[in-house]
Design a protein around this motif. Sequence first.
Motif, mmCIF file in Angstrom:
data_model
loop_
_atom_site.group_PDB
_atom_site.id
_atom_site.type_symbol
_atom_site.label_atom_id
_atom_site.label_comp_id
_atom_site.label_asym_id
_atom_site.label_seq_id
_atom_site.Cartn_x
_atom_site.Cartn_y
_atom_site.Cartn_z
ATOM 1 N N ILE A 120 -7.100 -3.893 7.949
ATOM 2 C CA ILE A 120 -5.914 -3.130 7.565
ATOM 3 C C ILE A 120 -6.060 -2.813 6.090
ATOM 4 O O ILE A 120 -6.004 -3.701 5.234
ATOM 5 N N ASP A 121 -6.287 -1.556 5.830
ATOM 6 C CA ASP A 121 -6.608 -1.124 4.475
ATOM 7 C C ASP A 121 -5.434 -0.320 3.909
ATOM 8 O O ASP A 121 -4.554 0.125 4.641
ATOM 9 N N SER A 156 3.436 -2.615 18.805
ATOM 10 C CA SER A 156 4.654 -3.052 18.104
ATOM 11 C C SER A 156 4.302 -3.683 16.764
ATOM 12 O O SER A 156 5.061 -3.589 15.802
ATOM 13 N N GLU A 157 3.137 -4.287 16.679
ATOM 14 C CA GLU A 157 2.706 -4.819 15.385
ATOM 15 C C GLU A 157 2.430 -3.679 14.398
ATOM 16 O O GLU A 157 2.826 -3.728 13.234
ATOM 17 N N VAL A 158 1.761 -2.654 14.899
ATOM 18 C CA VAL A 158 1.481 -1.501 14.036
ATOM 19 C C VAL A 158 2.784 -0.836 13.590
ATOM 20 O O VAL A 158 2.930 -0.426 12.443
ATOM 21 N N GLU A 189 1.359 3.425 3.920
ATOM 22 C CA GLU A 189 0.109 4.127 3.629
ATOM 23 C C GLU A 189 -1.090 3.495 4.331
ATOM 24 O O GLU A 189 -2.228 3.934 4.159
ATOM 25 N N ALA A 190 -0.851 2.425 5.071
ATOM 26 C CA ALA A 190 -1.976 1.649 5.596
ATOM 27 C C ALA A 190 -2.847 2.450 6.551
ATOM 28 O O ALA A 190 -2.377 3.330 7.269
ATOM 29 N N THR A 191 -4.147 2.114 6.524
ATOM 30 C CA THR A 191 -5.048 2.610 7.561
ATOM 31 C C THR A 191 -5.530 1.404 8.350
ATOM 32 O O THR A 191 -5.727 0.326 7.805
ATOM 33 N N VAL A 227 -1.115 4.606 9.977
ATOM 34 C CA VAL A 227 0.077 4.198 10.711
ATOM 35 C C VAL A 227 1.081 5.353 10.699
ATOM 36 O O VAL A 227 1.094 6.164 9.793
ATOM 37 N N THR A 228 1.884 5.431 11.732
ATOM 38 C CA THR A 228 2.964 6.416 11.739
ATOM 39 C C THR A 228 4.278 5.670 11.914
ATOM 40 O O THR A 228 4.322 4.612 12.525
ATOM 41 N N ARG A 229 5.318 6.246 11.373
ATOM 42 C CA ARG A 229 6.622 5.599 11.494
ATOM 43 C C ARG A 229 7.104 5.671 12.932
ATOM 44 O O ARG A 229 7.158 6.746 13.509
ATOM 45 N N PRO A 230 7.448 4.545 13.499
ATOM 46 C CA PRO A 230 7.940 4.542 14.878
ATOM 47 C C PRO A 230 9.401 4.967 14.909
ATOM 48 O O PRO A 230 10.051 5.042 13.867
#
Lengths: 315, 152
Positions: free
Chosen positions: B17-18, B69-71, B80-82, B97-100
Amino acid sequence: MRQDHLITATQLSRDDIEAVLDRARAVADDPAAYADRHAGRVLALCFFEPSTRTRMSFDSAAKRLGMNTIDMGDVDSSSVSKGESLSDTVRVIEGYADALVLRHPSEGAATLAGERVDVPVVNAGDGAGQHPSQTLLDLHTIREDHGLDDLTIGIMGDLKYGRTVHSLAAALTEFDANQHFISPESLRLPRSVRFDLHETGAQIREHEELDPIIDELDVLYVTRIQKERFPDENEYHRVAGEYRIDAETLDAAADDLTVMHPLPRVDEIAPDVDDTDHARYFEQAHNGIPVRMALLDTLLENANPDGDEGTEVDR
Amino acid sequence: MSEHELRVSKIRDGTVIDHVEAGQALNVLAILGIDGAEGFGVSVGMNVPSDRLGRKDIVKVEDRELSQSEVDVLSLIAPEATINIVRDFEVVEKNRVTRPEGVTGVLSCPNRNCITNADEPIETRFDVVADGVRCDYCATILRSDIAEHIDV
Ligand SMILES: [Zn+2]
């Protein structure tokens, strides 16, 4: 209104509100036509905290529709005090009744109940959350005096914990209403309510004093400031005293100002206001009957779409 | 870039997780429910220089891929995480990541009087709103303090 439950005022569209209020007007005009409409049906009054007034209002409304009512008795002696979850309690009661009315001390209790049962649930107050049937009767009262559009309303008192305030403010965003909120700094609207109001683009303003705006108002909605909200009694008396009205306060108001209060009041509205043309809080309480009749009728109709309506009424 | 690739290529299988906002690495581990006891290899880089963020944190977990769900919750504290999925030393998937729309069962409601904090058989549910999340039950809004209410 195409809803299964009535949980919050925010779920109600303008059309939903107008449909219930139109029906409430019809009920008030001809109550006899509704007297047997839900004969044989049972309403469960699930009050996890005491509220004699709201319970009696629902009880009366149900009986005037021909329903029977059941209740949980004294909460202290019921299974609730033996540690049964709300989820279990409502699932059991669901089997006893055609609809549930729920009053509970925790916010979100009615949402949970609505997820657990198939019969209609009416939220009759969840902690500091919502009390939407109160809102409908408030709206009915306002509508009969002024209509709901092009309205300027002042809502005063405990805006932080007052669930009637939260529900009313949310519902008024469906109409063309200017909302003024008058309270001490420490009892302003909570963040979540303000957030919703801003989201809808509602026109709201917050004040610490009533005097500068009283002449603009069509409706003044007063709520009680409770002693428990203050750490010290002197502070309570000092603050609460600033949000009390009497007949003299209203000299500056428009002649057709309507003064409302969800009741019970303590001393935030002086008795001399009762004798003025402004006072509408007793009618407001009485409006609970046709409005709750209309609400129950609507929800039961939605839940029983096959026209299984007891005695059918031509309307 | 080369230093970044080097770090990523160090694990054989797992998740990197960067571009985590500096200071959030330990919260990322909290979301994943990782405290070291599970036996996964875990490495954490904090305050690593980053072109995009100035400083960033990196979390690498071996032999563990993330659930949706963790993402979802991760995206709230590290927008901003990749997320790089690594298999056999290769990055096989690289996702932002996208906002759920909502998160279920991961956050606890900060309102003590909320029904989700009573003794009910119930999972919390939060809607993602403009700058935070909001309890589906009591409507309380959580903003910057999301990380403090991760309940895993
Ligand atoms: Zn909550």
